[in-house]
Design a protein around this motif. Structure first.
Motif, PDB file in Angstrom:
ATOM      1  N   ASP A   1       0.805  -1.241   0.224  1.00 12.23           N
ATOM      2  CA  ASP A   1       0.068  -0.056  -0.146  1.00 12.23           C
ATOM      3  C   ASP A   1       1.091   1.291   0.128  1.00 12.23           C
ATOM      4  O   ASP A   1       0.253   2.325   0.152  1.00 12.23           O
ATOM      5  CB  ASP A   1      -1.035  -0.161   1.212  1.00 12.23           C
ATOM      6  N   GLY A   2       2.172   1.061  -0.056  1.00 12.04           N
ATOM      7  CA  GLY A   2       3.011   2.448  -0.127  1.00 12.04           C
ATOM      8  C   GLY A   2       3.666   2.868   0.948  1.00 12.04           C
ATOM      9  O   GLY A   2       4.074   3.951   1.199  1.00 12.04           O
ATOM     10  N   TYR A   3       3.635   1.874   2.050  1.00 16.64           N
ATOM     11  CA  TYR A   3       4.174   2.581   3.445  1.00 16.64           C
ATOM     12  C   TYR A   3       5.537   1.623   3.832  1.00 16.64           C
ATOM     13  O   TYR A   3       5.436   0.313   3.469  1.00 16.64           O
ATOM     14  CB  TYR A   3       3.187   2.251   4.396  1.00 16.64           C
ATOM     15  N   PHE A   4       6.067   2.291   4.462  1.00 18.61           N
ATOM     16  CA  PHE A   4       7.514   1.721   5.239  1.00 18.61           C
ATOM     17  C   PHE A   4       7.170   1.698   6.816  1.00 18.61           C
ATOM     18  O   PHE A   4       6.621   2.789   7.166  1.00 18.61           O
ATOM     19  CB  PHE A   4       8.804   2.408   5.049  1.00 18.61           C
ATOM     20  N   HIS A   5       7.349   0.521   7.382  1.00 18.08           N
ATOM     21  CA  HIS A   5       6.952   0.381   8.852  1.00 18.08           C
ATOM     22  C   HIS A   5       8.231  -0.193   9.262  1.00 18.08           C
ATOM     23  O   HIS A   5       9.181  -0.978   8.875  1.00 18.08           O
ATOM     24  CB  HIS A   5       5.986  -0.634   8.915  1.00 18.08           C
ATOM     25  N   LEU A   6       8.518   0.407  10.843  1.00 20.56           N
ATOM     26  CA  LEU A   6       9.511  -0.020  11.499  1.00 20.56           C
ATOM     27  C   LEU A   6       9.328  -0.508  12.938  1.00 20.56           C
ATOM     28  O   LEU A   6       8.382   0.273  13.490  1.00 20.56           O
ATOM     29  CB  LEU A   6      10.353   1.314  11.716  1.00 20.56           C
ATOM     30  N   TRP A   7       9.942  -1.625  13.099  1.00 23.47           N
ATOM     31  CA  TRP A   7       9.396  -2.216  14.412  1.00 23.47           C
ATOM     32  C   TRP A   7      10.701  -2.421  15.219  1.00 23.47           C
ATOM     33  O   TRP A   7      11.719  -2.681  14.932  1.00 23.47           O
ATOM     34  CB  TRP A   7       8.908  -3.837  14.066  1.00 23.47           C
ATOM     35  N   LYS A   8      10.471  -2.278  16.632  1.00 22.78           N
ATOM     36  CA  LYS A   8      11.532  -2.616  17.607  1.00 22.78           C
ATOM     37  C   LYS A   8      11.412  -4.089  17.900  1.00 22.78           C
ATOM     38  O   LYS A   8      10.496  -4.606  18.149  1.00 22.78           O
ATOM     39  CB  LYS A   8      11.551  -1.828  18.818  1.00 22.78           C
ATOM     40  N   VAL A   9      12.646  -4.593  17.856  1.00 22.95           N
ATOM     41  CA  VAL A   9      12.832  -5.915  18.102  1.00 22.95           C
ATOM     42  C   VAL A   9      13.374  -6.453  19.617  1.00 22.95           C
ATOM     43  O   VAL A   9      14.399  -5.722  20.007  1.00 22.95           O
ATOM     44  CB  VAL A   9      13.665  -6.603  17.316  1.00 22.95           C
ATOM     45  N   ARG A  10      12.639  -6.899  20.525  1.00 22.53           N
ATOM     46  CA  ARG A  10      12.835  -7.355  21.785  1.00 22.53           C
ATOM     47  C   ARG A  10      12.356  -8.915  21.830  1.00 22.53           C
ATOM     48  O   ARG A  10      12.614  -9.454  20.734  1.00 22.53           O
ATOM     49  CB  ARG A  10      11.976  -6.460  22.713  1.00 22.53           C
ATOM     50  N   SER A  11      11.768  -9.220  22.948  1.00 18.90           N
ATOM     51  CA  SER A  11      11.132 -10.530  22.929  1.00 18.90           C
ATOM     52  C   SER A  11       9.943 -10.694  22.160  1.00 18.90           C
ATOM     53  O   SER A  11       9.398 -11.715  21.703  1.00 18.90           O
ATOM     54  CB  SER A  11      10.904 -11.021  24.347  1.00 18.90           C
ATOM     55  N   THR A  12       9.108  -9.472  21.675  1.00 20.93           N
ATOM     56  CA  THR A  12       8.473  -9.377  20.816  1.00 20.93           C
ATOM     57  C   THR A  12       8.569  -8.215  19.840  1.00 20.93           C
ATOM     58  O   THR A  12       9.598  -7.746  19.724  1.00 20.93           O
ATOM     59  CB  THR A  12       6.918  -9.009  21.470  1.00 20.93           C
ATOM     60  N   LEU A  13       7.557  -8.030  18.946  1.00 25.35           N
ATOM     61  CA  LEU A  13       7.679  -6.896  18.074  1.00 25.35           C
ATOM     62  C   LEU A  13       6.981  -5.600  18.470  1.00 25.35           C
ATOM     63  O   LEU A  13       5.672  -5.913  18.806  1.00 25.35           O
ATOM     64  CB  LEU A  13       7.439  -7.372  16.543  1.00 25.35           C
ATOM     65  N   SER A  14       7.496  -4.466  18.576  1.00 21.10           N
ATOM     66  CA  SER A  14       6.618  -3.440  18.780  1.00 21.10           C
ATOM     67  C   SER A  14       6.872  -2.168  17.839  1.00 21.10           C
ATOM     68  O   SER A  14       7.867  -1.952  17.394  1.00 21.10           O
ATOM     69  CB  SER A  14       7.052  -2.613  20.254  1.00 21.10           C
ATOM     70  N   ARG A  15       5.799  -1.857  17.270  1.00 20.99           N
ATOM     71  CA  ARG A  15       5.880  -0.993  15.975  1.00 20.99           C
ATOM     72  C   ARG A  15       6.355   0.532  16.565  1.00 20.99           C
ATOM     73  O   ARG A  15       5.515   0.853  17.427  1.00 20.99           O
ATOM     74  CB  ARG A  15       4.473  -0.840  15.192  1.00 20.99           C
ATOM     75  N   LEU A  16       7.201   1.162  15.709  1.00 22.84           N
ATOM     76  CA  LEU A  16       7.722   2.510  16.170  1.00 22.84           C
ATOM     77  C   LEU A  16       7.045   3.508  15.263  1.00 22.84           C
ATOM     78  O   LEU A  16       6.770   4.626  15.742  1.00 22.84           O
ATOM     79  CB  LEU A  16       9.318   2.537  16.107  1.00 22.84           C
TER      80      LEU A  16
END
Length: 475
Positions: free
Chosen positions: A295-310
């Motif tokens: 859909d034309g988006y870049f997404h950034l996720w913080k990696v720990r024991s789970t994924l959290s979107r930044l």
């Protein structure tokens, strides 16, 4: 006075005798009192004595002189201070124009979508016809790898013709991740034997896997057309053969695992069907995962024991965003679209590096890779382009200015044109393309073996209805 001098001389001789080390066997035989070189590599002074190393002059060496000395082992692994990195930068700039192509015969498989080097001779590939195989780039020998099947046989038949879109090796190159017989499932193989280890087919994706990224030797993330990213952790007990083994009837037995976390791409578009995850790239330095959706988006996720979107960023060019790569050296993400490559430096802002336009008849960017500051672009028109992100320009081809002169930049963009490969000349080809034979192959994948200075490129015809393949070994 004479007695005092005698006592002083006696004390001096006694101190000298105490400080002098006991003679070695060689000294006892020859009577020599020359200082021996310190022993190296063995405890308690045992082993051969090495002569004192001569100091090298601080003069600058040429590349030719350096390579010749390295061949005979004169300088050892250290080389000249800073020369290794200087030589590497020189190689990065000059290698592309020195490469020559040798086409590989892959038979009748359809469109190579993914590839990775296993060693100096073998490349593992995945195709649109759901074939996983290893090709020897020297002999063209092909070995097919059986795909893992889901526990539920009915799921394995779902959308069987989507193909294998992703192949990734973990950092230590002991595990390989790809998709299974059911393209929705994550398959893990053990290297170098390629024995099946485990299959992620439980509570995972509900549509094809398009992208895979390793976060560590035992943790991987997969991205799917269903708009989700899933985090998988491999149990170390699998590596010692306690779970993956072969039964008495010769059928492989492997573990079935489920994801530790599943996250959904946010609904930022008016068309939810376009939230398909198309590509992933991991930043080990920042422990962050980048994802590109259709859909034309870049997404950034913080990696720990789970994924959290930044964050989620609207890309400047949002048509056919199908590839993504990351440069550790410059902390920059690169996104390939229909006619541009966009750069995202999230430390300095979303778009502080100008995008590069690679438009050559609307060819499209189909594959990307970074090596230091050089980005390689595989296009939909069968060509490879090379962009220096530091200089912000394409590499230029070189041409001699005279019979005895050195090569000078020719002022034109360096472009390596790949061969046409093999095309199935069926009814679709004849009816829709009129028997046209000059159809270039889209370069869906390419991967470097930089220590060996080799490049593998794979692809096939760009139109969806055409059946064919291309594979080239460049060295």
């Amino acid at each position: 006075m004479a007695n005092r001098r005698a006592r002083r001389r006696h004390r001096h001789q006694r101190r000298a005798a105490t400080a002098r080390p006991p003679p070695t066997t060689a000294q006892e035989q020859t009577g020599s009192r020359k200082r021996s070189a310190p022993s190296q590599g063995l405890a308690d002074g045992e082993g051969p004595l090495l002569p004192k190393r001569e100091r090298r002059p601080a003069t600058r060496r040429s590349v030719v002189h350096y390579l010749k000395c390295r061949e005979v082992g004169r300088w050892g692994p250290a080389g000249l201070p800073g020369f290794e990195s200087e030589l590497r930068g020189y190689t990065v700039q000059r290698l592309p124009e020195l490469l020559t192509e040798r086409q590989l015969n892959l038979g009748t498989v359809n469109k190579v979508f993914a590839s990775q080097w296993l060693n100096s001779r073998q490349v593992v590939c995945g195709t649109k016809c759901n074939t996983l195989f290893v090709v020897d780039v020297q002999s063209d020998h092909i070995t097919r790898i059986p795909l893992m099947r889901d526990k539920d046989a009915g799921l394995a038949q779902a959308r069987r013709n989507c193909g294998i879109h992703a192949i990734e090796l973990n950092p230590s190159k002991t595990l390989l991740a790809t998709s299974g017989k059911n393209p929705n499932s994550l398959a893990i193989y053990r290297l170098p034997t390629l024995d099946p280890l485990c299959l992620g087919d439980r509570h995972g994706h509900k549509d094809w896997i398009f992208a895979i990224a390793w976060l560590s030797d035992t943790v991987a993330v997969s991205g799917s057309r269903d708009g989700t990213v899933a985090l998988w952790r491999m149990d170390p007990d699998m590596f010692d053969g306690t779970i993956a083994w072969h039964s008495e009837v010769g059928l492989p037995i492997y573990a079935h695992i489920r994801p530790r976390d599943v996250q959904t791409i946010p609904r930022v578009s008016t068309n939810p069907s376009n939230r398909k995850v198309r590509a992933l790239a991991f930043s080990g330095k920042n422990q962050e995962l980048g994802a590109v959706s259709l859909d034309g988006y870049f997404h950034l996720w913080k990696v720990r024991s789970t994924l959290s979107r930044l964050l989620s960023i609207r890309l400047p060019y949002f048509r056919d965003n199908v590839c993504l790569t990351y440069c550790d050296e410059m902390s920059v993400y690169a996104v390939g679209s229909h006619s541009h490559v966009s750069f995202l430096d999230l430390r300095q802002g979303q778009q502080n590096i100008p995008p590069l336009c690679s438009r050559e008849g609307g060819m499209g960017v189909r594959s990307l890779s970074f090596y230091h500051h050089l980005i390689t672009v595989g296009t939909g028109q069968g060509s490879l382009l090379f962009y220096d992100i530091r200089a912000q320009k394409f590499l230029e081809g070189r041409a001699p200015t005279g019979l005895d002169s050195a090569l000078e930049p020719a002022g034109r963009k360096l472009k390596l044109d790949c061969g046409r490969g093999w095309l199935n000349q069926d009814d679709f080809w004849f009816n829709y393309f009129g028997g046209m034979e000059e159809l270039p192959s889209a370069l869906y994948t390419h991967c470097y073996n930089w220590p060996e200075m080799k490049l593998f490129v794979g692809g096939g015809p760009l139109p969806a209805g055409l059946h064919g393949n291309y594979a080239g070994f460049w060295s």
